[in-house]
Design a protein around this motif. Sequence first.
Motif, PDB file in Angstrom:
ATOM      1  N   ARG A  11      47.888  -1.494  50.966  1.00  0.00           N
ATOM      2  CA  ARG A  11      47.358  -1.737  52.315  1.00  0.00           C
ATOM      3  C   ARG A  11      48.529  -1.869  53.274  1.00  0.00           C
ATOM      4  NH1 ARG A  11      46.020  -6.045  55.761  1.00  0.00           N
ATOM      5  NH2 ARG A  11      44.009  -5.815  56.846  1.00  0.00           N
ATOM      6  N   HIS A  12      48.569  -0.977  54.285  1.00  0.00           N
ATOM      7  CA  HIS A  12      49.631  -1.012  55.282  1.00  0.00           C
ATOM      8  C   HIS A  12      49.008  -1.413  56.618  1.00  0.00           C
ATOM      9  CE1 HIS A  12      52.377   1.092  52.532  1.00  0.00           C
ATOM     10  NE2 HIS A  12      51.354   1.906  52.260  1.00  0.00           N
TER      11      HIS A  12
ATOM     12  N   SER B 285      45.356  -2.967  44.858  1.00  0.00           N
ATOM     13  CA  SER B 285      44.790  -2.867  43.516  1.00  0.00           C
ATOM     14  C   SER B 285      45.636  -1.919  42.692  1.00  0.00           C
ATOM     15  CB  SER B 285      43.337  -2.369  43.569  1.00  0.00           C
ATOM     16  OG  SER B 285      43.288  -1.051  44.080  1.00  0.00           O
ATOM     17  N   SER B 286      45.502  -2.005  41.365  1.00  0.00           N
ATOM     18  CA  SER B 286      46.253  -1.102  40.499  1.00  0.00           C
ATOM     19  C   SER B 286      45.495  -0.892  39.196  1.00  0.00           C
ATOM     20  CB  SER B 286      47.656  -1.657  40.206  1.00  0.00           C
ATOM     21  OG  SER B 286      47.571  -2.871  39.490  1.00  0.00           O
ATOM     22  N   HIS B 287      45.775   0.234  38.557  1.00  0.00           N
ATOM     23  CA  HIS B 287      45.171   0.590  37.276  1.00  0.00           C
ATOM     24  C   HIS B 287      46.215   1.341  36.464  1.00  0.00           C
ATOM     25  CE1 HIS B 287      42.397   2.371  34.318  1.00  0.00           C
ATOM     26  NE2 HIS B 287      43.078   3.482  34.524  1.00  0.00           N
ATOM     27  N   HIS B 288      46.381   0.938  35.206  1.00  0.00           N
ATOM     28  CA  HIS B 288      47.356   1.615  34.343  1.00  0.00           C
ATOM     29  C   HIS B 288      46.720   1.864  32.977  1.00  0.00           C
ATOM     30  CE1 HIS B 288      50.703   1.015  37.136  1.00  0.00           C
ATOM     31  NE2 HIS B 288      50.198  -0.186  37.353  1.00  0.00           N
ATOM     32  N   SER B 289      46.786   3.117  32.545  1.00  0.00           N
ATOM     33  CA  SER B 289      46.311   3.497  31.225  1.00  0.00           C
ATOM     34  C   SER B 289      47.273   4.549  30.697  1.00  0.00           C
ATOM     35  CB  SER B 289      44.888   4.061  31.322  1.00  0.00           C
ATOM     36  OG  SER B 289      44.896   5.310  31.993  1.00  0.00           O
ATOM     37  N   PRO B 290      47.162   4.922  29.413  1.00  0.00           N
ATOM     38  CA  PRO B 290      48.070   5.953  28.890  1.00  0.00           C
ATOM     39  C   PRO B 290      48.007   7.261  29.674  1.00  0.00           C
ATOM     40  CG  PRO B 290      46.946   4.831  27.092  1.00  0.00           C
ATOM     41  CD  PRO B 290      46.312   4.335  28.352  1.00  0.00           C
ATOM     42  N   ALA B 291      46.829   7.576  30.253  1.00  0.00           N
ATOM     43  CA  ALA B 291      46.679   8.861  30.952  1.00  0.00           C
ATOM     44  C   ALA B 291      46.899   8.769  32.454  1.00  0.00           C
ATOM     45  CB  ALA B 291      45.291   9.430  30.686  1.00  0.00           C
TER      46      ALA B 291
ATOM     47  N   LEU C 298      46.896   5.637  48.548  1.00  0.00           N
ATOM     48  CA  LEU C 298      46.603   5.806  47.124  1.00  0.00           C
ATOM     49  C   LEU C 298      47.778   6.526  46.472  1.00  0.00           C
ATOM     50  CD1 LEU C 298      44.621   5.704  44.701  1.00  0.00           C
ATOM     51  CD2 LEU C 298      43.712   7.903  45.506  1.00  0.00           C
ATOM     52  N   VAL C 299      48.346   5.921  45.433  1.00  0.00           N
ATOM     53  CA  VAL C 299      49.487   6.490  44.716  1.00  0.00           C
ATOM     54  C   VAL C 299      49.068   6.713  43.268  1.00  0.00           C
ATOM     55  CG1 VAL C 299      51.911   6.197  44.090  1.00  0.00           C
ATOM     56  CG2 VAL C 299      51.055   5.206  46.224  1.00  0.00           C
TER      57      VAL C 299
END
Length: 257
Positions: free
Chosen positions: A58-59, A45-51, A74-75
């Motif tokens: 998953r490994h 999964s991923s999430h991108h916002s200005p902040a 989690l990165v």
Amino acid sequence: MNDPYETTETHLERLLGRALNSFELPDATVERLESALAHASSLHSSHHSPALHRATYRHAYLLSDGSSLVLWELVHNTGRGGAEQHELYTEESEARLAASRLPAGFPGFAGPDAGPGLDPGADPGADLDADLELLASLMATPPAPLPRTYVPDNSADHARRVLRRAENADRPGEETARLLRAAFAHHITQVFGRQRRVEGRDAGFTLYEHAFLLLDGTETSLWEVEHTATPDGRHMCEVYGAEHTAREAMELRARVR
């Protein structure tokens, strides 16, 4: 299945070496990983916002005894100057909880322009009203919880890790730790989440209930407070044996000026 440019051994060394919390992985998990023969990694999964930029990977590992093991990475870019940070978890649910604790990732939290008291130039009277509203919500009786679905998944070790990351001096002691060694299933619930300004900075508060089912059929809970009302804005974890004690601790942190 393996990355042709990286052996599984090298991949694991790199993964464990960059994780901020690799020391929290159960010893049994690290020992099993020593026999990993192959691996496969994928974006979950991923999430991108200005902040905030956040991603979960998953490994999966194939072990020499024919079994498999999964790590969740989690990165996020919450390091100094937006530097990338890495965290590792053995359960997807723990990775989701960790993601919700990120400064811009608290579920249900208002953004910096939503609501009174969050703007440094806001009217002091409005800020006081927001303080009173926050304190009232901290002490409010929560709605009746939904029925729990307990998950039997290394629950005693999960309890050990929750207690180990607690930084408050009045955290549950050895008696509670000994009791939770008999936990064989657990359920995690977020019961409170809010963000506001404390001493001129945005601070997040969350309250989690870690409910455990013991071998004798009884239930017990740990109440975990996560907040950023610290002098340097870092995340701090506090653990209590009762909900009212945890809420009083949050109230105290929220009133610091």
